[in-house]
Scaffold this motif. Structure first.
Motif, mmCIF file in Angstrom:
data_model
loop_
_atom_site.group_PDB
_atom_site.id
_atom_site.type_symbol
_atom_site.label_atom_id
_atom_site.label_comp_id
_atom_site.label_asym_id
_atom_site.label_seq_id
_atom_site.Cartn_x
_atom_site.Cartn_y
_atom_site.Cartn_z
ATOM 1 N N GLY A 98 0.781 -1.185 -0.029
ATOM 2 C CA GLY A 98 0.082 0.440 0.442
ATOM 3 C C GLY A 98 1.072 1.075 -0.512
ATOM 4 N N CYS A 99 0.439 2.655 -0.314
ATOM 5 C CA CYS A 99 0.806 3.798 -0.053
ATOM 6 C C CYS A 99 -0.004 5.093 0.530
ATOM 7 C CB CYS A 99 1.479 4.152 -1.541
ATOM 8 S SG CYS A 99 2.156 5.479 -1.382
ATOM 9 N N ASN A 100 0.444 5.527 1.338
ATOM 10 C CA ASN A 100 0.182 7.165 2.047
ATOM 11 C C ASN A 100 0.322 8.186 1.240
ATOM 12 O OD1 ASN A 100 -0.295 5.372 4.380
ATOM 13 N ND2 ASN A 100 1.785 6.621 5.276
ATOM 14 N N HIS A 101 0.361 8.660 -0.425
ATOM 15 C CA HIS A 101 0.549 9.210 -1.266
ATOM 16 C C HIS A 101 -0.623 9.388 -1.730
ATOM 17 C CE1 HIS A 101 4.295 10.163 0.042
ATOM 18 N NE2 HIS A 101 5.178 8.972 0.322
ATOM 19 N N ARG A 102 -1.487 9.958 -3.101
ATOM 20 C CA ARG A 102 -2.576 10.110 -3.598
ATOM 21 C C ARG A 102 -2.144 10.335 -5.375
ATOM 22 N NH1 ARG A 102 -3.071 6.985 -0.438
ATOM 23 N NH2 ARG A 102 -5.227 6.393 0.586
ATOM 24 N N CYS A 103 -0.599 9.519 -6.024
ATOM 25 C CA CYS A 103 -0.264 10.318 -7.053
ATOM 26 C C CYS A 103 -1.781 10.397 -7.718
ATOM 27 C CB CYS A 103 0.614 10.322 -7.396
ATOM 28 S SG CYS A 103 2.062 9.972 -5.996
ATOM 29 N N SER A 104 -1.889 11.468 -8.354
ATOM 30 C CA SER A 104 -2.558 11.922 -8.908
ATOM 31 C C SER A 104 -3.146 11.358 -10.774
ATOM 32 C CB SER A 104 -3.118 13.316 -9.731
ATOM 33 O OG SER A 104 -2.060 13.953 -9.881
ATOM 34 N N PHE A 105 -2.039 10.237 -11.010
ATOM 35 C CA PHE A 105 -2.333 9.418 -11.912
ATOM 36 C C PHE A 105 -2.178 7.814 -11.958
ATOM 37 C CE2 PHE A 105 2.147 10.249 -11.200
ATOM 38 C CZ PHE A 105 2.686 8.972 -10.861
ATOM 39 N N CYS A 106 -2.199 7.924 -10.132
ATOM 40 C CA CYS A 106 -2.131 6.136 -9.592
ATOM 41 C C CYS A 106 -3.321 6.161 -9.370
ATOM 42 C CB CYS A 106 -0.611 6.572 -8.547
ATOM 43 S SG CYS A 106 -0.273 4.942 -8.059
ATOM 44 N N ILE A 107 -3.428 4.731 -9.141
ATOM 45 C CA ILE A 107 -4.444 4.469 -8.316
ATOM 46 C C ILE A 107 -4.372 2.587 -7.827
ATOM 47 C CG2 ILE A 107 -6.309 4.748 -10.237
ATOM 48 C CD1 ILE A 107 -6.358 1.751 -11.382
ATOM 49 N N ILE A 108 -2.553 2.794 -6.852
ATOM 50 C CA ILE A 108 -3.123 1.972 -6.354
ATOM 51 C C ILE A 108 -3.301 1.941 -4.834
ATOM 52 C CG2 ILE A 108 -0.498 1.216 -5.613
ATOM 53 C CD1 ILE A 108 0.925 1.354 -8.238
ATOM 54 N N PRO A 109 -3.238 3.056 -4.738
ATOM 55 C CA PRO A 109 -3.502 3.231 -2.959
ATOM 56 C C PRO A 109 -4.883 3.133 -2.795
ATOM 57 C CG PRO A 109 -2.262 5.208 -3.745
ATOM 58 C CD PRO A 109 -2.346 4.219 -4.576
ATOM 59 N N SER A 110 -5.840 3.488 -4.053
ATOM 60 C CA SER A 110 -7.719 2.465 -3.940
ATOM 61 C C SER A 110 -7.300 1.221 -4.328
ATOM 62 C CB SER A 110 -8.492 3.372 -5.362
ATOM 63 O OG SER A 110 -8.082 3.258 -6.317
ATOM 64 N N SER A 117 9.004 -1.930 -2.517
ATOM 65 C CA SER A 117 7.166 -1.844 -1.823
ATOM 66 C C SER A 117 6.848 -0.261 -3.160
ATOM 67 C CB SER A 117 7.539 -0.766 -0.527
ATOM 68 O OG SER A 117 8.334 0.120 -1.069
ATOM 69 N N GLN A 118 5.448 -0.567 -2.870
ATOM 70 C CA GLN A 118 5.582 1.124 -3.358
ATOM 71 C C GLN A 118 6.245 2.251 -3.164
ATOM 72 O OE1 GLN A 118 3.061 0.674 -5.711
ATOM 73 N NE2 GLN A 118 2.127 -1.085 -5.019
ATOM 74 N N ASP A 119 6.370 2.234 -1.676
ATOM 75 C CA ASP A 119 7.413 3.509 -1.512
ATOM 76 C C ASP A 119 8.492 3.182 0.113
ATOM 77 O OD1 ASP A 119 8.645 5.867 0.049
ATOM 78 O OD2 ASP A 119 6.471 7.333 0.090
ATOM 79 N N VAL A 139 12.374 3.820 -3.536
ATOM 80 C CA VAL A 139 13.269 5.775 -3.277
ATOM 81 C C VAL A 139 12.086 7.256 -3.521
ATOM 82 C CG1 VAL A 139 14.239 6.765 -1.448
ATOM 83 C CG2 VAL A 139 14.175 4.409 -2.017
ATOM 84 N N TYR A 140 11.441 7.387 -2.422
ATOM 85 C CA TYR A 140 11.103 9.214 -3.553
ATOM 86 C C TYR A 140 12.396 9.882 -1.969
ATOM 87 C CZ TYR A 140 7.479 7.186 -4.861
ATOM 88 O OH TYR A 140 6.697 6.409 -5.467
ATOM 89 N N PRO A 141 12.778 11.374 -2.711
ATOM 90 C CA PRO A 141 13.579 11.940 -2.285
ATOM 91 C C PRO A 141 13.171 12.732 -1.185
ATOM 92 C CG PRO A 141 12.433 13.130 -4.096
ATOM 93 C CD PRO A 141 11.711 11.499 -4.155
ATOM 94 N N LYS A 193 0.748 15.304 -8.169
ATOM 95 C CA LYS A 193 0.831 16.050 -6.391
ATOM 96 C C LYS A 193 1.626 14.041 -5.826
ATOM 97 C CE LYS A 193 -4.031 16.577 -5.080
ATOM 98 N NZ LYS A 193 -4.828 16.648 -6.006
ATOM 99 N N ARG A 194 3.413 15.190 -6.228
ATOM 100 C CA ARG A 194 4.012 13.910 -6.200
ATOM 101 C C ARG A 194 4.228 13.940 -4.258
ATOM 102 N NH1 ARG A 194 5.241 9.097 -7.752
ATOM 103 N NH2 ARG A 194 6.982 9.320 -8.159
ATOM 104 N N PRO A 195 5.213 13.036 -3.844
ATOM 105 C CA PRO A 195 5.536 13.540 -2.745
ATOM 106 C C PRO A 195 7.461 13.506 -2.441
ATOM 107 C CG PRO A 195 5.516 10.879 -3.334
ATOM 108 C CD PRO A 195 4.837 11.431 -4.560
ATOM 109 N N GLY A 196 7.713 13.804 -1.539
ATOM 110 C CA GLY A 196 8.976 14.002 -1.927
ATOM 111 C C GLY A 196 9.626 15.798 -2.083
HETATM 112 S S1 SF4 Z 1 2.482 6.464 -7.649
HETATM 113 FE FE1 SF4 Z 1 3.683 5.217 -5.819
HETATM 114 S S2 SF4 Z 1 3.897 6.444 -4.468
HETATM 115 FE FE2 SF4 Z 1 2.188 7.469 -5.630
HETATM 116 S S3 SF4 Z 1 0.182 7.116 -5.140
HETATM 117 FE FE3 SF4 Z 1 0.919 5.466 -6.535
HETATM 118 S S4 SF4 Z 1 1.816 3.958 -5.371
HETATM 119 FE FE4 SF4 Z 1 2.222 6.324 -4.206
#
Ligand code: SF4
Length: 459
Positions: A159-171, A203-205, A248-250, A286-289
């Motif tokens: 899983g992942c705590n981020h919510r990058c706008s192009f990604c649906i992995i957290p959902s 991992s995802q992050d 790894v995120y920066p 909405k990228r982390p780091g």
């Molecule tokens: S792109 Fe990576 S960091 Fe961003 S929401 Fe998806 S899994 Fe998480």
């Protein structure tokens, strides 16, 4: 499809699609199947039931997964679907109403239940006397490896705590859930005892590892370790393996692991998906780091560890990306001098919030930008590889092919990076899993060529 004869073990075929994280899921399911006495077979004809582990990350992966399910249904008829696309059962049912069951990612118990329903496990007096490893079978790392025996993926969280706008992995996969560090280190230890020479931490992050556990301290081999990336690297370094960090995120604390790389405790390799260089686009993504000082951080890392290899991925043609922002991305490539880069033209993912962003980039412009981006990076990668000609690189052999040994240096992750082709591999008696020092004699855009220093060779 015939029911399996009672005189033989029930047979399962397995199709594994998707990313290294999905591969880890596949390995765990396969482990449990073997523990319960199922035979794993290579062809549809031999299988009593087929499990398809799917990917649902981008639309092309969805199409590939649906095709794989269709093929398994046509060839075998009894199909259980699991993995990321399993979260979107409606999409699967619409295309393939005949699948037996659909389960989501990491839902090992439901997959096993579906297999039991379709194909009851055989009663085997030997297997049944062995205590079930049950949950530990998915945790302890003694497993069927889909990867060659000398390297293994080590999944540290889901899983992942981020919510990058192009990604649906957290959902699909939910918020970050880290494995406690002693659990991960024990798995790594068993892999090492089983002959693994290289661990690929996934991992995802990876940089967020342990945040959900408040970096809980655990004991391993009599010493205390916190559940966080730096302690993980320190623990893994005790095993004397190659350890490679992916995803790894920066974040600022990434700086803490660079000295461990300089000291040879983990490989001097960072896989950091930067995705873009424009602060405005990164904000839309909405990228982390800490995205604003990336170049400065790369410079600092290289000052601390000159051998550092940086791999990254980028998306070009994100909605709203202007010509200037794209040019700035090319400038970033020139300045950052990354070693390895993958790139994708932006492609909408069903359910992603980026789909609602204005100003989509026309397809032909996206493709043209992608080609320019790849051409620019190809020159950089080629020059960076050329600079290694004349050096000696420690390599790990993956395969022997005719006279050649196909190896990887510390700068090359399996599957995604280049290789080192060792011209005298056969003569040097190299085998998969051997470490060898290779004198680099030539290079191209992706790969290096060289000769094993035979007297230096080590097993
Ligand atoms: S792109 Fe990576 S960091 Fe961003 S929401 Fe998806 S899994 Fe998480």
């Amino acid at each position: 499809m015939s029911q399996h004869a009672s005189s033989r073990s029930p047979r399962v075929g397995f199709v594994s699609l998707g990313c290294p994280k999905a591969l880890v899921d596949s390995e765990r399911i396969l482990t449990q199947l073997r523990v319960e006495g199922y035979d794993l077979v290579q062809t549809y004809d031999d299988a009593d039931v087929v499990v398809v582990n799917t990917c649902g990350f981008i639309d092309s992966a969805v199409a590939e997964s649906l095709d794989a399910i269709g093929e398994a249904l046509a060839e075998n008829g009894k199909v259980i679907v699991t993995g990321c696309l399993g979260k979107r059962a409606d999409v699967i049912r619409e295309a393939h109403p005949d699948v037996l069951a659909i389960t989501g990612p990491q839902d090992y118990a439901s997959v096993m239940q579906a297999v039991h329903t379709a194909l009851p496990p055989a009663h085997d007096p030997f297997v049944d006397l062995v205590p079930r490893r049950a949950a530990s079978a998915v945790d302890d790392g003694i497993g069927i490896k889909l990867t060659p025996k000398h390297y293994a993926y080590l999944k540290i969280s889901e899983g992942c705590n981020h919510r990058c706008s192009f990604c649906i992995i957290p959902s699909m996969r939910g918020d970050l859930v880290s494995r406690p560090i002693d659990d991960v280190l024990r798995e790594a230890e068993k892999l090492a005892m089983g002959g693994v020479k290289e661990l690929l931490v996934v991992s995802q992050d990876t940089s967020a590892y342990g945040v959900d556990l408040r970096y809980a301290e655990r004991t391993w081999r009599g010493s205390a370790y916190e559940t966080r990336m730096k302690s993980l690297c320190e623990g893994l370094s005790q095993l004397g393996l190659w350890t490679r960090l992916h995803y790894v995120y920066p974040y600022p604390h990434v700086d803490d692991v660079i000295p461990l790389m300089a000291d040879g405790k983990v490989l001097p390799y960072l896989d950091i998906p930067f995705q873009h260089a424009s602060p405005r686009i990164l904000k839309l993504m909405k990228r982390p780091g800490a995205v604003d000082r990336t170049l400065e951080r790369i410079r600092n890392w290289r000052a601390m560890c000159p051998e550092l290899t940086i791999r990254s991925t980028f998306i070009v043609g994100f909605p709203g990306e202007t010509d200037e922002e794209f040019e700035a991305l090319l400038d970033f490539l020139d300045e950052a001098q990354l070693d390895r880069v993958g790139a994708f033209a932006y492609s909408p993912v069903e359910g992603a919030t980026a789909n609602a962003l204005p100003d989509p980039v026309p397809e032909d412009v996206k493709q043209e930008r992608l080609a320019r981006f790849m051409a620019r990076q190809a020159e950089i990668s080629a020059l960076r590889l050329e600079a290694k000609v004349g050096t000696v690189q420690r390599c790990l052999v993956d395969a022997v092919d005719g006279d050649l040994a196909i190896a990887r240096s510390r700068a090359d992750a399996p599957e995604i990076d280049g290789t080192v082709q060792v011209q005298n591999g056969l003569m040097a008696g190299l085998k998969p899993g051997d470490f060898v020092d290779v004198e680099i004699l030539g290079s191209d855009e992706h790969d290096l060529y060289g000769e094993a220093l035979i007297e230096e060779m080590a097993g």
